[in-house]
Design an enzyme around this catalytic site. Structure first.
Site, PDB file in Angstrom:
ATOM      1  N   ALA A 230       0.829  -1.196   0.000  1.00  0.00           N
ATOM      2  CA  ALA A 230       0.000   0.000   0.000  1.00  0.00           C
ATOM      3  C   ALA A 230       0.870   1.255   0.000  1.00  0.00           C
ATOM      4  CB  ALA A 230      -0.932  -0.006   1.207  1.00  0.00           C
ATOM      5  N   GLN A 231       0.285   2.364  -0.466  1.00  0.00           N
ATOM      6  CA  GLN A 231       1.046   3.606  -0.559  1.00  0.00           C
ATOM      7  C   GLN A 231       1.460   4.100   0.816  1.00  0.00           C
ATOM      8  OE1 GLN A 231       1.887   5.126  -3.543  1.00  0.00           O
ATOM      9  NE2 GLN A 231       3.223   6.319  -2.222  1.00  0.00           N
ATOM     10  N   VAL A 232       0.637   3.898   1.844  1.00  0.00           N
ATOM     11  CA  VAL A 232       0.978   4.349   3.198  1.00  0.00           C
ATOM     12  C   VAL A 232       2.187   3.596   3.715  1.00  0.00           C
ATOM     13  CG1 VAL A 232       0.099   4.616   5.541  1.00  0.00           C
ATOM     14  CG2 VAL A 232      -1.425   4.961   3.606  1.00  0.00           C
ATOM     15  N   ARG A 249      -3.775   7.760  -3.835  1.00  0.00           N
ATOM     16  CA  ARG A 249      -3.785   6.516  -3.042  1.00  0.00           C
ATOM     17  C   ARG A 249      -3.783   6.806  -1.545  1.00  0.00           C
ATOM     18  NH1 ARG A 249      -0.576   4.978  -7.503  1.00  0.00           N
ATOM     19  NH2 ARG A 249       1.357   5.682  -6.533  1.00  0.00           N
TER      20      ARG A 249
END
Length: 678
Positions: A230-232, A249
């Protein structure tokens, strides 16, 4: 011992929510013998002391020996640490977990299969292995619990629907396990909730028996394709990207968490009536969606349990498959078939892990040249050539030799292995044992290194003594051309055309200055000489050449008139140069320039007219605001008595005064007594 290489046994499957079939299995139910803890034998003090002495090797209790492999005492701490890191010690620890005896160094080295816990080991020690202990170890570590009934059938139920992983049930054959199985036949205990979150996907459902009462799915774009996370999570590693997709995102991730929490919160009444809440959420980010601040679920709830097997992407179809898998009960017709299947499954997983590791190792060596490089993923280690395998005369096992292996290392290894000492690296052998075995080959290696260093020093000295390349000589005519192009005086190129031939003038126009890489065309463009730019282009100056700053002559020109000269020349001679590399935006004709000038003049004229009209309106407004209320009433203009703006229809009024809003009316009413008193 049972034959592990038997045929695969396919059991029958019964669902928990099929009450008729499930209740037939519960008749005469009891815990399977393989799950019951074996009774400990009571021994006297003398036998205990003998066992302790055997484990510690002749009563040595200083901790300088390995009780698992039966080697020691070690000469140094480094040798002991190297032994604990060796594959031989790790393999013996695994054998000890399965109730098997340890292998000697020769047996471990002569094995053909490194990763198999059983297999070839069963042939060498058929008498020492214990099938009952293997069954007990496999059954107690399995994710399922095993039971038998009055017909002799054996069936398996997932432990996650019987008890929580923190809840320890006794394995002495009590009635607790039986009571948990019988409880599942009650209708209220078959209401389960299954929630799955992964990679921006959410799927959840509440089942009553085999029917989905409530279900919901949600998807959000939070993971870039091919990035793998995920982008986080990607931002936590530093150097967070600032692209539009990354920002989207991040925003979608926050909205996804909020949306999932809203869905779970809307099911609060349905979740209270569930007997089990099974979930699949790997990672803190996915778990925060289910167990956030406003979520009705908590990890401390005994009903909340994790799924004991891997799942695919969360969808409604996958949720139904998971529910059927958890609710399925595998039924074997006899204990013998069950034992054969259990031992075969454990042995296959052990062999599979070893073969898979070899396959993965081979796959890493074969790199696909056309595969694009993803900077967001971790790099694979480059393949290295494996050392050659030989069999030494002093030892039965294989040894590995490469170019860095010192001479006499095989002999040292065999001597130390006979003493029960195994080192993990050649450095430990050289430091601990090879001090006395220093041979002539080591001295040859040192002398070879010295000779190599001497050669490198000589090579550096030769390179330093070599004369540097002299700078290119520039003719006086080229310097004169540069001076005319960059000078302040307006001089035509015709004054020096006679000093050059046709080809020489073209080469002189394209000759770069060693200082900055500017050609004559660059210098004329920077000096704001449109006429000189046109003459140099006509003489053969290439507009596609770049200077040291990678600028073309058009990009280096700071003045608009000079840039127009490039566009005019392109319109006049469209095929003379490859203008696609010159960064010239496009050709323009004198007619087009004249039209652009007229258009700009009209725009300026219209702008001045608008400013005049605005000034007239402003003066009119100021004149109206300076009037008294009586004069404003007499003027009878559709303007607000307080601010002068246009009035709506109908306007706000009081005492023949009109206003655009209630606020203006109230302010005028508050200020009017002051005007009257004045």
């Amino acid at each position: 011992m049972m034959n592990i290489k038997s045929e695969v046994v396919k059991p029958n499957t019964v669902r928990v929510y099929d009450l008729d079939e499930y209740e037939k299995l519960l008749k005469g139910i009891r815990v399977a013998a393989c799950m019951i803890t074996e009774s400990h034998q009571i021994v006297d003090e003398e036998s205990v002391l003998k066992r302790l002495n055997k484990l510690t090797i002749d009563g040595a209790t200083d901790g300088n020996c390995c009780s698992c492999c039966g080697v020691g005492p070690f000469a140094s701490r480094a040798q002991q640490t190297a032994h604990y890191k060796h594959h031989w010690h790790t393999h013996n620890l695994k054998r000890k977990l399965f109730g098997k005896a340890a292998l000697t160094l020769g047996q471990f080295s002569s094995r053909n299969e490194d990763s198999s816990v059983s297999g070839s080991d069963s042939e060498t020690e058929g008498s020492s292995s214990n099938p009952a202990s293997e069954l007990f170890a496999a059954a107690t570590r399995h994710c399922k619990a095993f039971f038998s009934n009055h017909k002799g059938k054996v069936f398996c139920i997932y432990r996650c629907i019987l008890h929580h992983k923190k809840e320890e049930l006794s394995t002495d054959g009590g009635d607790t396990w039986v009571e948990r199985c019988q409880r599942l036949s009650i209708a209220g205990y078959q209401r389960w909730a299954i929630l799955m979150v992964s990679g921006g996907h959410f799927a959840g459902a509440i089942f009553s028996g085999g029917v989905a009462v409530v279900h919901k799915t949600h998807h959000s774009y939070v993971t870039r394709r091919g990035q793998g996370q995920a982008q986080v999570n990607r931002d936590q590693h530093g150097n967070a990207p600032r692209s539009a997709g990354a920002s989207m995102r991040r925003y979608n991730q926050a909205q996804f968490l909020q949306h999932v929490q809203d869905i779970v919160a809307s099911w609060i009444d349905d979740l209270k009536g569930c007997y089990l809440v099974l979930y699949r959420a790997v990672g803190s980010l996915n778990q925060s969606a289910l167990f956030g601040k406003n979520s009705p679920l908590t990890r401390e709830d005994p009903r909340v349990r994790a799924l004991p097997f891997p799942t695919r992407k969360p969808t409604y179809k996958e949720v139904k498959r998971v529910h059927e898998t958890v609710a399925s009960v595998e039924v074997y017709d006899s204990m013998e078939l069950f034992q054969r299947a259990l031992i075969a499954s454990t042995s296959k997983t052990a062999v599979k892990t070893g073969t898979d590791s070899n396959i993965d190792r081979n796959k890493k060596t074969q790199k696909s040249p056309s595969k694009p490089i993803d900077r967001a993923k971790s790099r694979e280690r480059p393949p290295r050539e494996l050392p050659t395998q030989i069999v030494s005369s002093e030892d039965d096992g294989p040894c590995f030799i490469d170019s860095e292996t010192p001479a006499g290392w095989i002999k040292t290894l065999s001597e130390q292995s006979s003493n029960g000492v195994i080192t993990n690296s050649r450095k430990d052998l050289l430091n601990d044992c090879a001090v006395d075995n220093s041979s002539d080959s080591d001295q040859e290696n040192v002398s070879a290194r010295k000779e190599r260093n001497v050669k490198l020093k000589k090579k550096k000295k030769v390179e330093e003594k070599q004369p540097k390349k002299a700078p290119l000589k520039i003719s006086a005519n080229i310097k004169k051309l540069w001076k005319i192009a960059s000078g302040k005086d307006v001089i035509s190129l015709e004054t020096i055309r006679e000093e050059f031939a046709a080809e020489e003038l073209r080469a002189a126009c394209n000759a770069p200055d060693p200082a900055d890489g500017n050609t004559a065309l660059h210098k004329a463009a920077i000096a704001d000489k449109p006429h000189m730019v046109t003459e140099i282009l006509t003489a053969g100056g290439d507009p596609c050449l770049r200077n040291h700053a990678l600028q073309t002559p058009y990009a280096a020109a700071p003045h608009p008139d000079t840039r127009v000269a490039f566009r005019l020349f392109q319109a006049q001679f469209p095929d003379k140069y490859n203008y696609s590399k010159s960064q010239i935006p496009g050709p323009v004709t004198p007619e087009q320039l004249e039209q652009e000038r007229e258009k700009k003049a009209q725009q300026k004229k219209a702008k001045r007219q608008r400013e005049k009209e605005k000034q007239v309106e402003k003066n009119k407004l100021n004149k109206f605001l300076h009037m008294t209320d009586v004069q404003k009433v007499r003027a009878d203009l559709m303007m607000c008595f307080l601010c002068g703006s246009k009035l709506p229809r109908p306007p706000f009024e009081y005492s023949n005064f009109t206003f655009c809003s209630i606020k203006c009316l109230q302010n005028h009413r508050n200020l009017r007594p002051l005007h009257n008193s004045a």
